[in-house]
Design a protein around this motif. Structure first.
Motif, PDB file in Angstrom:
ATOM      1  N   CYS A   1      12.432 -56.073  24.624  1.00 20.06           N
ATOM      2  CA  CYS A   1      11.841 -56.278  23.296  1.00 20.06           C
ATOM      3  C   CYS A   1      11.660 -54.981  22.508  1.00 20.06           C
ATOM      4  O   CYS A   1      11.402 -55.007  21.303  1.00 20.06           O
ATOM      5  CB  CYS A   1      10.499 -56.997  23.411  1.00 20.06           C
ATOM      6  N   GLY A   2      11.750 -53.824  23.177  1.00 24.59           N
ATOM      7  CA  GLY A   2      11.659 -52.548  22.482  1.00 24.59           C
ATOM      8  C   GLY A   2      10.259 -52.052  22.226  1.00 24.59           C
ATOM      9  O   GLY A   2      10.086 -50.969  21.634  1.00 24.59           O
ATOM     10  N   ARG A   3       9.238 -52.789  22.615  1.00 27.56           N
ATOM     11  CA  ARG A   3       7.865 -52.345  22.377  1.00 27.56           C
ATOM     12  C   ARG A   3       7.486 -51.231  23.349  1.00 27.56           C
ATOM     13  O   ARG A   3       7.969 -51.177  24.473  1.00 27.56           O
ATOM     14  CB  ARG A   3       6.905 -53.513  22.493  1.00 27.56           C
ATOM     15  N   SER A   4       6.572 -50.381  22.884  1.00 26.34           N
ATOM     16  CA  SER A   4       6.168 -49.234  23.680  1.00 26.34           C
ATOM     17  C   SER A   4       5.116 -49.633  24.707  1.00 26.34           C
ATOM     18  O   SER A   4       4.557 -50.735  24.665  1.00 26.34           O
ATOM     19  CB  SER A   4       5.621 -48.133  22.772  1.00 26.34           C
TER      20      SER A   4
ATOM     21  N   ASP B   1       5.071 -59.399  28.968  1.00 24.04           N
ATOM     22  CA  ASP B   1       5.352 -60.518  28.060  1.00 24.04           C
ATOM     23  C   ASP B   1       6.779 -61.031  28.243  1.00 24.04           C
ATOM     24  O   ASP B   1       7.032 -62.241  28.229  1.00 24.04           O
ATOM     25  CB  ASP B   1       5.139 -60.093  26.605  1.00 24.04           C
ATOM     26  N   CYS B   2       7.730 -60.127  28.420  1.00 27.33           N
ATOM     27  CA  CYS B   2       9.121 -60.537  28.627  1.00 27.33           C
ATOM     28  C   CYS B   2       9.299 -61.206  29.988  1.00 27.33           C
ATOM     29  O   CYS B   2      10.098 -62.133  30.135  1.00 27.33           O
ATOM     30  CB  CYS B   2      10.052 -59.333  28.510  1.00 27.33           C
ATOM     31  N   ILE B   3       8.536 -60.720  30.988  1.00 32.85           N
ATOM     32  CA  ILE B   3       8.578 -61.362  32.301  1.00 32.85           C
ATOM     33  C   ILE B   3       8.100 -62.806  32.200  1.00 32.85           C
ATOM     34  O   ILE B   3       8.710 -63.727  32.756  1.00 32.85           O
ATOM     35  CB  ILE B   3       7.718 -60.571  33.311  1.00 32.85           C
TER      36      ILE B   3
ATOM     37  N   PRO C   1       0.607 -55.331  27.554  1.00 32.00           N
ATOM     38  CA  PRO C   1      -0.412 -55.257  28.618  1.00 32.00           C
ATOM     39  C   PRO C   1       0.042 -54.428  29.813  1.00 32.00           C
ATOM     40  O   PRO C   1      -0.683 -53.572  30.299  1.00 32.00           O
ATOM     41  CB  PRO C   1      -0.626 -56.718  29.007  1.00 32.00           C
ATOM     42  N   VAL C   2       1.270 -54.711  30.310  1.00 26.67           N
ATOM     43  CA  VAL C   2       1.792 -54.005  31.479  1.00 26.67           C
ATOM     44  C   VAL C   2       3.273 -53.725  31.253  1.00 26.67           C
ATOM     45  O   VAL C   2       4.007 -54.584  30.743  1.00 26.67           O
ATOM     46  CB  VAL C   2       1.612 -54.835  32.774  1.00 26.67           C
TER      47      VAL C   2
END
Length: 412
Positions: free
Chosen positions: A14-17, A35-37, A22-23
């Motif tokens: 997703c490219g978020r830092s 979140d991607c998991i 959260p993890v």
């Protein structure tokens, strides 16, 4: 500060830092955030590849995490293979859906404290319909679309315990065999008991002789249908004191029973205080051509089912007689229609099979005349096609055209 932001790790998907999720888990060639998991898990769960709430995956021993088809999805799948019988298909779709939602609900209550401590009971199903109306086909089709163990057994081979024949526990032996003796998976399966009408009580009057193939078998089925711990011979056959048993819990096994109940229309007509031919009853017009739609527990008891087993089959549905239009559609429309199968067999030999509409009408009319139902369509087709299938593989002809005149010479 800017340098730290620039070098901050980011999720490869997703490219978020790292500070925005959260993890963030780091691998050898990239990172993935929690979140991607979770999103990937939901995708896999929808395809039945992983289980929810700690259950095992579809490739494991439990179907708890596989996607449960909705009643409309089950009905749509049945429509691909079965013509007509909309009432029965809707009822079966709802019953099967509710059964597996019930399993999920009971599983949830086991894994977390349920303040209501509510356990949902199962509802077994009884299908009443003439021979060749699609009872077994509906059961087989449901088995194909659901990732659960399924077996079809014939009630006519069952006898009361201690007599020659099979014990009622042999039904569960076959279910175990279907899932390679995975007991946990078998305890969430479906058993279709065919010819249930053949084990009805032979007489309403008590007798000193034992009804080992009728009422005795019904009594033996009670504990299976209701839900209890049953001693099952793992390899089938009769039970022996020295052999080891598998202790199966039938609480979550769905039982679907089917039978033709030949002659039950007379019981229904008597209850309606009328006759089978031309009538009205209690100021209500009765459909004399389809008395099965009025079947209820009183008729089943009069036919020979004991009250205890009727109470354990709370869902009762009927299947209509197949009329000429339905039989005609059965030949050509379903996904695995009979005519499609014959055309495919000719295609495998590099031939093309062409059949006139008059031939299809002849097949349907013959089935109706002989009262064979849908099951008789194939036997009639075999009579007509046999000579052509004998000649086609060794013939140079590429196209085989069947006419009514050709077909009539093979029908007995």
């Amino acid at each position: 500060m800017a340098k730290n932001v620039k070098n901050e790790k980011r999720c490869t998907f997703c490219g978020r830092s790292e500070s925005e999720v959260p993890v963030l888990l780091q691998g050898s060639n990239g990172c993935i955030c929690s979140d991607c998991i979770e999103m990937g898990y939901d995708y896999l769960k929808d395809y039945g590849l992983v289980a929810a709430k700690g259950g095992k995956s579809r490739k494991g021993t439990s179907n708890a995490g596989s996607k449960v088809m909705t009643p409309k999805e089950i009905h749509a799948e049945l429509d691909k293979y079965i013509i007509g019988q909309d009432r029965a298909k809707k009822l079966l779709a709802v019953a099967v859906y509710n059964h597996y939602k019930r399993l999920e609900a009971n599983l949830d209550s086991e894994q977390k404290a349920d303040v209501d401590n509510l356990e949902i009971d199962k509802s077994n199903i009884l299908m009443v319909g003439p021979t060749g109306s699609g009872k077994t086909l509906i059961a087989r089709t449901i088995a194909k679309m659901l990732d659960v163990p399924f077996t079809i057994v014939d009630a006519t081979v069952l006898t009361e315990a201690g007599y020659v024949g099979e014990d009622v526990e042999s039904l569960l032996s076959r279910l175990l065999q279907e899932c390679d003796y995975d007991q946990e998976r078998a305890e969430r399966g479906i058993v279709f008991i065919d010819e249930i009408d053949k084990i009805t009580r032979k007489s309403d009057n008590p007798s000193i002789t034992r009804d080992v193939g009728g009422e005795g078998v019904q009594q033996g089925l009670l504990k299976l249908l209701e839900g209890s711990i049953v001693n099952v011979p793992p390899k089938g056959g009769r039970k022996h004191p020295e052999q080891e048993f598998v202790h199966m819990n039938t609480q979550n096994i769905l039982f679907i029973c089917g039978g033709a109940f030949e002659g039950i229309e007379r019981k229904i007509a008597q209850r309606l205080n009328t006759q089978v031919i031309g009538f009205t009853a209690k100021n209500n017009v009765v459909d004399k051509d389809n008395l099965l739609k009025y079947v209820n527990a009183q008729d089943l008891r009069a036919y020979g089912l004991i009250p205890e087993i009727i109470g354990r089959l709370p869902i009762v549905t009927y299947l209509d007689h197949l009329d000429r239009d339905a039989l005609r559609r059965i030949l050509t429309e379903p996904k695995n229609a009979i005519i499609k199968q014959y055309k495919k067999m000719f295609e495998l030999d590099g031939k093309v099979l062409e059949i006139d509409d008059d031939v299809l009408d002849l097949i349907v009319d013959t089935a109706i005349e002989k009262k064979l139902g849908a099951r008789g369509l194939r036997s009639i087709c075999e009579q007509i096609m046999n000579e052509a299938m004998y000649e086609a593989p060794s013939s140079r002809k590429k196209t085989w055209h069947l006419t009514k005149e050709y077909a009539q010479q093979f029908i007995n």
